[in-house]
Scaffold this motif. Structure first.
Motif: not given
Length: 660
Positions: A520-521, A524, A538-539, A542-543, A545, A588, A616
């Motif tokens: 994910l990181l 992104t 910002e981190i 994230i959906d 995190i 998604r 996910k």
């Protein structure tokens, strides 16, 4: 005590015991030791004996063992696998002998060690091992045949062919294997088992029999449950026959003519504790003659012809001289007590773990305190309680910097331990390197723990970046590393420079950042430069995190040592960007849960397919779950999904959904 008070205490005890049974039998993760559990159980027994009208069918005193869990297929025991009544004093053993002699004349007793493991049944047809199961609740257990096949001391074929025989034994883990397993768990940042018994139980219940095989389990067989084609008049004869068939029986059983001889044998077995490489928590006294056993019979739960003598934990008084702080291979700071040496369970003890800051505060442990020590599971010394404090003693304070590297330490939310956050801390370097080279991280083929230890011992590695500067000449000097193996390893290391960014993020070993989070990181922020510039807000946005993950990532990335490590990686040519993309996003916003064994796809392959299409994969079912993909032996997750009305997919339905 009045009846109403007794009723309230009985209810509380039943609740406590049920909770601890769940922790012990099902989760293999007990919170209290056996002696504390035994005392709760004994108190309940005594109260129910005083008020028999309060005994109910669902009381723990009326059940055998713990329930079979849904991990494996159930096995109904044709011959119940009974538990034993416990005694805690020689007077109680004399009372057992009196009751036996009231029913039969001149009984002989067989005395054996009481092994502290997991009770199992082994079934053989025409001499071949066909099925093995756990005891469960004594009536229904779990089918663990394939896992039992991995134990070398379980005969796959008997030396004498019989139409049918079922035997009972105890699966255990030796102390040496237990300590090796705990070391591997620590390296992998896993929570170690508390004692060999729970390690054996947890290992035998693995879905993957290869994991069971790696745990080096063993077994003692001590009883014939039923047999065709063989007949015995006594227990001693049956033990001899079991040896002739190829089973390992207890090396310390003996035939006694009187209860006094039996008590002497109990004492001798007790003296062996701490000297054996396996755990025993008592001795078992059994009437030898099978005809006399028939006359004595059983209660609803226990045979009347056998009694277990439970040894109390040996405890000694000593003084705490100092507290050392050790840094483990996962960066955890562990306080270790240094004590005046005492003899405990057969060995001299002068050191014991004090676990963590909370443990020290809860017991108010101070340098100079006089404490009570004992050995948990006959292996690991521990502080039971503080008797009194020394003159001028003060509460102990944990350091705020790592004793190994001087970096700041942090106590993360939900953890009891302080942890060094420096990825290049010398004390935890081996664990970091093992993780860095692992399959889901940089995937360096041929770089296992044994090779890494040699490289560290020779001073060739101070960080993961040093792997990329290793030479052929250095590698060929290692044990069992010829020129071809060394060339292959250099090639494997060089190949990882082309890995996607997400592998490097995961390889850094940042607490709470798993493989999914790393992907994910990478998707992104697209590059290591973008990730380093990202704020915690910002981190966290994230959906997938959460705040804890974001904070842990930011704390690790802002460390000077982490920056240096990343810059060195960049300098030697390790890729710092990602090629990950979501193909079309048709999944998604959809949350999937995988359960059971799928016919063609592994869970990793199914998860990769879902994530590639923007979905996910979650580990647990909730109201937010959109789909549950269920295979064979799907358990509680499938049940919960049905209760919540969540759509269930087969593997083929998932593939169809992915192709639409």
């Amino acid at each position: 005590m009045e009846k109403r008070q007794a009723e309230q205490e009985i209810a509380a005890l039943r609740k406590q015991i049920a909770y601890h049974n769940q922790r012990y039998y099902v989760e293999d993760n007990p919170e209290i030791d056996d002696y504390e559990y035994d005392m709760l159980y004994l108190r309940l027994q005594n109260l129910e004996a005083q008020y028999p009208e309060l005994v109910t069918e669902d009381s723990p005193t009326q059940k055998i063992g713990g329930p079979a869990v849904n991990t494996f297929a159930p096995v109904v025991h044709e011959v119940p696998m009974e538990s034993l009544h416990d005694s805690f004093s020689e007077e109680e053993m004399l009372d057992f002998d009196r009751k036996v002699r009231e029913a039969v004349q001149d009984p002989l007793y067989v005395v054996e060690p009481k092994f502290d493991g997991l009770s199992v049944s082994l079934e053989y047809r025409d001499g071949e091992f066909v099925r093995g199961s756990t005891r469960g609740d004594g009536l229904v257990g779990e089918d663990v045949t394939e896992n039992l096949r991995t134990i070398r001391t379980v005969p796959k074929r008997l030396k004498t062919q019989l139409p049918f025989i079922e035997v009972r034994g105890e699966v255990y883990m030796s102390h040496q294997s237990f300590l090796e397993l705990c070391e591997r768990q620590e390296l992998n940042d896993e929570k170690p088992f508390k004692n060999p018994r729970n390690a054996a139980a947890g290992s035998l219940r693995q879905k993957d029999s290869r994991i069971t095989a790696s745990r080096k389990l063993d077994i003692f067989v001590f009883n014939i449950q039923q047999a065709s084609g063989a007949d015995f008049g006594s227990h001693a004869e049956s033990l001899q026959f079991l040896q002739e068939l190829g089973f390992t029986v207890s090396p310390h059983y003996s035939l006694c003519r009187t209860i006094d001889e039996a008590l002497e044998q109990i004492r001798q077995i007790g003296e062996l504790r701490g000297k054996l490489d396996y755990s025993i928590d008592g001795a078992v006294v059994k009437v030898n003659d099978f005809a006399q056993r028939e006359l004595l019979g059983s209660t609803a739960k226990f045979p009347r012809w056998a009694e277990a003598f439970k040894y109390p934990p040996e405890e000694k008084e000593t003084t705490l001289l100092d507290i050392e702080i050790n840094v483990g291979r996962t960066g955890v700071l562990t306080p270790t007590g240094i004590f005046e040496p005492v003899e405990l369970a057969g060995t001299t003890v002068s050191r014991a773990t004090l676990h963590n800051e909370d443990f020290i505060k809860e017991k108010d442990i101070r340098v100079g305190s006089v404490v009570i020590l004992r050995k948990a599971g006959e292996i690991i010394p521990e502080v039971v309680s503080v008797l009194r404090h020394g003159t001028d003693s003060v509460p102990f304070v944990m350091p705020d910097r790592c004793p190994s590297c001087g970096a700041p330490v942090k106590r993360e939310e939900g953890e009891a331990a302080l942890r060094c956050m420096n990825p290049e801390c010398p004390a935890q370097l081996l664990r970091h390197l093992i993780h860095f080279a692992s399959r889901d991280a940089m995937d360096i083929d041929g770089l296992g723990p044994a090779v890494l230890e040699q490289l560290l011992n020779k001073g060739l590695l101070s960080s993961a970046a040093d792997l990329y500067t290793l030479t052929l000449e250095q590698l060929v000097e290692l044990e069992r590393m010829g020129e071809k193996s060394s060339q292959n390893l250099i090639h494997a290391i060089e190949k990882t420079k082309q890995n996607d960014l997400y592998r490097l993020i995961f390889a850094l070993g940042i607490p709470h950042i798993g493989l999914k989070a790393a992907k994910l990181l990478a998707m992104t922020f697209r590059s290591m430069e973008g990730l380093l510039a990202a704020t915690a807000e910002e981190i966290a946005a994230i959906d997938g995190i959460g705040g804890i993950m974001a904070e842990s990532l930011r704390d690790s990335l802002k460390q000077e040592n982490t920056h240096k490590l990343i810059e060195r990686m960049k300098a030697v040519g390790v890729n710092m960007e990602t090629q990950l993309t979501i193909e079309d996003g048709r999944f998604r916003g959809k949350i999937f849960v995988l359960t059971g064994t799928l016919p063609n796809l592994s869970r990793k392959e199914a998860a990769a397919l879902i994530e590639k299409l923007g979905g996910k994969v979650s580990a647990s079912v909730s109201k937010k779950t959109d789909y549950v993909v269920a295979g064979e032996e799907a358990g509680s997750k499938l049940t919960k999904a049905n209760q919540l009305g969540i759509q269930i997919l087969t593997e083929s339905e998932l593939l169809t959904l992915a192709e639409e």
